[in-house]
Design a protein around this motif. Structure first.
Motif, PDB file in Angstrom:
ATOM      1  N   THR A  97      39.931  27.347  18.512  1.00 43.81           N
ATOM      2  CA  THR A  97      40.403  26.199  19.290  1.00 43.81           C
ATOM      3  C   THR A  97      41.474  26.584  20.301  1.00 43.81           C
ATOM      4  O   THR A  97      41.846  25.766  21.134  1.00 43.81           O
ATOM      5  CB  THR A  97      40.971  25.113  18.365  1.00 43.81           C
ATOM      6  N   LEU A  99      43.055  28.522  23.557  1.00 44.99           N
ATOM      7  CA  LEU A  99      42.599  29.091  24.822  1.00 44.99           C
ATOM      8  C   LEU A  99      42.888  30.581  24.880  1.00 44.99           C
ATOM      9  O   LEU A  99      42.065  31.370  25.329  1.00 44.99           O
ATOM     10  CB  LEU A  99      43.288  28.390  25.995  1.00 44.99           C
ATOM     11  N   ARG A 100      44.091  30.959  24.447  1.00 45.73           N
ATOM     12  CA  ARG A 100      44.460  32.371  24.377  1.00 45.73           C
ATOM     13  C   ARG A 100      45.254  32.581  23.102  1.00 45.73           C
ATOM     14  O   ARG A 100      46.238  31.906  22.857  1.00 45.73           O
ATOM     15  CB  ARG A 100      45.305  32.754  25.585  1.00 45.73           C
TER      16      ARG A 100
END
Length: 122
Positions: A97, A99-100
């Motif tokens: 979940t 992004l990074r």
């Protein structure tokens, strides 16, 4: 009269912020979203309530409320960060979940194995 109106608006607005944060804490699906709901609106709501109360006090008494606001602003993000890291380490955060995943990259470089990866090896 104006001071009472501004104080009332700040007190009610702060209470509304706290209520929205509490609602988000109950409704959001994952740990990181709940941490967001527990820190941001709660901190803003508390500061608004403290400002509304400070308008009704003498300057000397209001300075104590400034100290309370300062402690809240300093400690809430730090505690949120620590709880988030602990949740990540025990596997309560789903890495897909994100992004990074900077923490995951750093932990892999250090050789840390999460409980999630350990259970998959078995």
């Amino acid at each position: 009269m104006l001071r009472d109106i501004v104080s009332s608006v700040l007190l009610l607005g702060g209470a509304l912020f706290c209520a929205v944060g509490a609602f988000g804490l109950l409704r959001f699906p994952d740990l990181l979203s709940r941490l967001q709901a527990a820190t941001k609106p709660q901190t803003v709501g508390l500061i608004m309530v403290l400002c509304g109360a400070a308008l009704q006090l003498n300057l000397i008494d209001a300075m104590g409320l400034v100290l309370v606001a300062l402690v809240q602003v300093v400690t809430a993000p730090v505690l949120s960060q620590l709880v988030g890291r602990a949740g990540y380490r025990i596997g309560a955060v789903e890495p897909t979940t994100l992004l990074r995943d900077q923490l995951g990259e750093r932990l892999r470089r250090e050789g840390y194995r999460s409980p999630r990866s350990q259970s998959q090896d078995r």
